[in-house]
Design a protein around this motif. Structure first.
Motif, PDB file in Angstrom:
ATOM      1  N   UNK A   1      -6.362 -21.364  33.815  1.00 23.21           N
ATOM      2  CA  UNK A   1      -5.151 -21.789  34.913  1.00 23.21           C
ATOM      3  C   UNK A   1      -5.849 -21.212  36.313  1.00 23.21           C
ATOM      4  N   UNK A   2      -5.688 -22.261  37.124  1.00 19.39           N
ATOM      5  CA  UNK A   2      -6.018 -22.069  38.657  1.00 19.39           C
ATOM      6  C   UNK A   2      -5.449 -23.400  39.534  1.00 19.39           C
ATOM      7  N   UNK A   3      -4.496 -22.754  40.722  1.00 19.00           N
ATOM      8  CA  UNK A   3      -3.844 -23.842  41.224  1.00 19.00           C
ATOM      9  C   UNK A   3      -5.017 -24.687  42.223  1.00 19.00           C
ATOM     10  N   UNK A   4      -6.060 -24.167  42.366  1.00 18.37           N
ATOM     11  CA  UNK A   4      -7.115 -24.562  43.362  1.00 18.37           C
ATOM     12  C   UNK A   4      -7.582 -25.791  42.626  1.00 18.37           C
ATOM     13  N   UNK A   5      -7.169 -27.110  43.009  1.00 24.47           N
ATOM     14  CA  UNK A   5      -7.915 -28.059  42.320  1.00 24.47           C
ATOM     15  C   UNK A   5      -9.193 -28.531  42.582  1.00 24.47           C
ATOM     16  N   UNK A   6      -9.925 -27.761  43.617  1.00 28.88           N
ATOM     17  CA  UNK A   6     -11.282 -27.948  43.800  1.00 28.88           C
ATOM     18  C   UNK A   6     -12.128 -27.402  42.507  1.00 28.88           C
ATOM     19  N   UNK A   7     -11.317 -26.165  41.877  1.00 25.77           N
ATOM     20  CA  UNK A   7     -12.159 -25.383  41.065  1.00 25.77           C
ATOM     21  C   UNK A   7     -11.739 -26.144  39.706  1.00 25.77           C
ATOM     22  N   UNK A   8     -10.372 -26.146  39.609  1.00 28.63           N
ATOM     23  CA  UNK A   8      -9.858 -26.672  38.184  1.00 28.63           C
ATOM     24  C   UNK A   8     -10.075 -28.295  37.986  1.00 28.63           C
ATOM     25  N   UNK A   9     -11.459 -28.370  37.668  1.00 26.96           N
ATOM     26  CA  UNK A   9     -11.834 -29.974  37.284  1.00 26.96           C
ATOM     27  C   UNK A   9     -12.393 -29.923  36.059  1.00 26.96           C
ATOM     28  N   UNK A  10     -12.004 -31.014  35.359  1.00 24.30           N
ATOM     29  CA  UNK A  10     -12.398 -31.368  33.854  1.00 24.30           C
ATOM     30  C   UNK A  10     -13.856 -31.377  33.874  1.00 24.30           C
ATOM     31  N   UNK A  11     -14.538 -31.817  34.899  1.00 20.18           N
ATOM     32  CA  UNK A  11     -16.069 -31.791  34.979  1.00 20.18           C
ATOM     33  C   UNK A  11     -16.562 -30.487  34.871  1.00 20.18           C
ATOM     34  N   UNK A  12     -15.954 -29.253  35.449  1.00 22.38           N
ATOM     35  CA  UNK A  12     -16.338 -28.032  35.091  1.00 22.38           C
ATOM     36  C   UNK A  12     -16.148 -27.440  33.995  1.00 22.38           C
ATOM     37  N   UNK A  13     -14.888 -27.977  33.388  1.00 19.01           N
ATOM     38  CA  UNK A  13     -14.446 -27.305  32.350  1.00 19.01           C
ATOM     39  C   UNK A  13     -14.302 -28.253  31.077  1.00 19.01           C
ATOM     40  N   UNK A  14     -15.250 -28.914  30.614  1.00 13.89           N
ATOM     41  CA  UNK A  14     -15.311 -30.086  29.535  1.00 13.89           C
ATOM     42  C   UNK A  14     -14.451 -29.365  28.344  1.00 13.89           C
ATOM     43  N   UNK A  15     -13.492 -30.066  27.849  1.00 12.17           N
ATOM     44  CA  UNK A  15     -12.981 -29.808  26.574  1.00 12.17           C
ATOM     45  C   UNK A  15     -11.974 -28.494  26.444  1.00 12.17           C
ATOM     46  N   UNK A  16     -11.885 -27.957  27.742  1.00 14.25           N
ATOM     47  CA  UNK A  16     -11.206 -26.737  27.837  1.00 14.25           C
ATOM     48  C   UNK A  16      -9.670 -27.208  28.586  1.00 14.25           C
ATOM     49  N   UNK A  17      -8.761 -26.787  27.927  1.00 15.57           N
ATOM     50  CA  UNK A  17      -7.355 -26.934  28.541  1.00 15.57           C
ATOM     51  C   UNK A  17      -7.275 -26.233  29.955  1.00 15.57           C
ATOM     52  N   UNK A  18      -6.875 -26.951  30.858  1.00 14.28           N
ATOM     53  CA  UNK A  18      -7.035 -26.418  32.136  1.00 14.28           C
ATOM     54  C   UNK A  18      -5.737 -26.892  32.953  1.00 14.28           C
ATOM     55  N   UNK A  19      -4.975 -25.652  33.630  1.00 15.34           N
ATOM     56  CA  UNK A  19      -3.799 -26.330  34.197  1.00 15.34           C
ATOM     57  C   UNK A  19      -4.087 -25.824  35.734  1.00 15.34           C
ATOM     58  N   UNK A  20      -3.893 -26.795  36.394  1.00 14.12           N
ATOM     59  CA  UNK A  20      -3.965 -26.757  38.061  1.00 14.12           C
ATOM     60  C   UNK A  20      -2.744 -26.503  38.476  1.00 14.12           C
ATOM     61  N   UNK A  21      -2.080 -25.307  38.148  1.00 11.75           N
ATOM     62  CA  UNK A  21      -0.859 -25.264  38.950  1.00 11.75           C
ATOM     63  C   UNK A  21      -0.788 -23.413  39.122  1.00 11.75           C
ATOM     64  N   UNK A  22       0.193 -23.028  40.043  1.00  9.70           N
ATOM     65  CA  UNK A  22       0.314 -21.555  40.083  1.00  9.70           C
ATOM     66  C   UNK A  22       0.881 -20.728  38.807  1.00  9.70           C
ATOM     67  N   UNK A  23       0.313 -19.645  38.604  1.00  8.15           N
ATOM     68  CA  UNK A  23       0.672 -18.794  37.346  1.00  8.15           C
ATOM     69  C   UNK A  23       2.468 -18.929  37.200  1.00  8.15           C
ATOM     70  N   UNK A  24       3.084 -18.944  38.121  1.00  7.32           N
ATOM     71  CA  UNK A  24       4.671 -19.076  37.905  1.00  7.32           C
ATOM     72  C   UNK A  24       5.083 -20.194  37.159  1.00  7.32           C
TER      73      UNK A  24
END
Lengths: 109, 234
Positions: free
Chosen positions: B103-126
């Motif tokens: 989980x990371x709301x910062x869309x520059x970090x949370x990219x599928x290219x950086x995390x292939x095959x890992x469920x990734x949620x680009x949202x704030x924790x709440x």
């Protein structure tokens, strides 16, 4: 053979194979002594043709368990198998780690 | 094993509910006991102890010698922060059998290219965390270094009783974190549950080494401390 398959894949596979009409057996490590390669509760699922998924010993005795499982699928009676270094006369296979394991094999019906 | 028992077992496991299969290994007679029904079972005390330990095994009981197959939900890892460490941590945790979510709301970090095959949620924790149903069988790590993201995530982890909670940062950084969380009313008992600095002390420097230290510490917590069943916690 995929020895790293996860428990849920193994159990789902067992259910899926049975629903497909195959004869299926489930082998479970129920006791271990000494240094056993796979913990108590580890599963191996076997079909009537000898296809299998999972692991009870990390590869040491799977072949023997598969052969016994095919008998269990045929006659429906559960079996308790024991493997260890001392058993090579009985089973021709054993655990090179020096441990002993007991494996319960039951039919899925 | 009857197909009905196997099917019920798979259903419970898929829903992340603990369950025990009781097998009389002489007769082959078998039954499935759901965690919610354990208290009413004739073997209640034995089964409760097994749920806590998560360990399968033979047991001498009033019903004779039985094998208890204990199924507790597979462990999960929730990583807050799509950072370098998480890139190494995610595949490592998956190899160890964890279902991983980053989980990371910062869309520059949370990219599928950086995390292939890992469920990734680009949202704030709440937003990201409530639907994940974070539970006692979840390891939770806060790795962003940003209090705006890590702090609310940690509050969620306390509330959900995660078996492991870790937060990245030096002792000094952690001291400031403790002050902030105290200011938000977090109890000392909850604060003491945070592993910080995160990970085993193995002199880790690179992100993959830090990931090893974290997974080592999570493994130690999972395997060495007695596990509590969720119903025992609440």
């Amino acid at each position: 053979m995929d020895l790293l398959a996860r428990d849920e894949e193994i159990l789902k596979t067992a259910e899926g194979w049975r629903r497909d009409g195959k004869g299926v057996a489930l082998a479970t490590v129920v006791e271990t002594w000494g240094s056993a390669p796979r913990p108590v509760g580890s599963n191996l699922v076997i079909d009537e043709e000898g296809n299998f998924l999972g692991s009870v010993s990390g590869g040491c005795v799977e072949g023997a368990v598969v052969a016994e499982a095919i008998d269990v699928i045929e006659d429906g009676k559960p079996k308790m198998l024991e493997f260890g270094v001392a058993d090579d006369t009985a089973w021709k296979v054993g655990l090179s780690c020096g441990g002993t394991i007991r494996v319960y094999v039951e039919k899925v019906d | 094993m009857k197909l009905s028992i196997l099917s019920a077992l798979n259903t419970e496991r898929a829903a992340r509910r603990a369950v025990i299969v009781v097998t009389d290994v002489e007769s082959g007679v078998q039954r499935l006991v759901k965690a919610a029904d354990v208290a009413n079972d004739p073997l209640a005390d034995t089964l409760k102890a097994r749920l806590r330990s998560g360990k399968s095994g033979m047991a001498e009981t009033g019903e004779g010698r039985v094998f208890l197959t204990v199924h507790v939900p597979p462990p999960r890892l929730v990583a807050i922060g799509a950072v370098h460490i998480s890139q190494a941590l995610a595949p490592m945790a998956r190899l160890l059998g964890y279902d991983v979510t980053v989980v990371d709301p910062r869309t520059a970090f949370a990219t599928p290219e950086r995390f292939p095959d890992v469920p990734l949620i680009a949202e704030w924790p709440d937003v990201a965390l409530p639907p994940l149903n974070v539970d006692h069988y979840t390891a939770f790590v806060a790795l962003t270094h940003d209090p705006k993201i890590d702090d609310p995530a940690l509050l969620h982890a306390f509330e959900r009783g995660c078996f492991y909670i870790g937060a990245l940062g030096s002792k000094k950084t952690h001291g400031r974190r403790v002050d902030r969380l105290k200011g938000q009313g977090v109890s000392d008992a909850d604060l003491a549950r945070i592993h910080a600095p995160i990970g085993l002390s193995i002199g880790a420097i690179s992100p993959p080494e830090i990931a090893v230290a974290i997974m080592g510490e999570i493994t130690a917590t999972l395997r060495q401390e007695p596990r509590q069943s969720p119903d025992a916690r609440r």
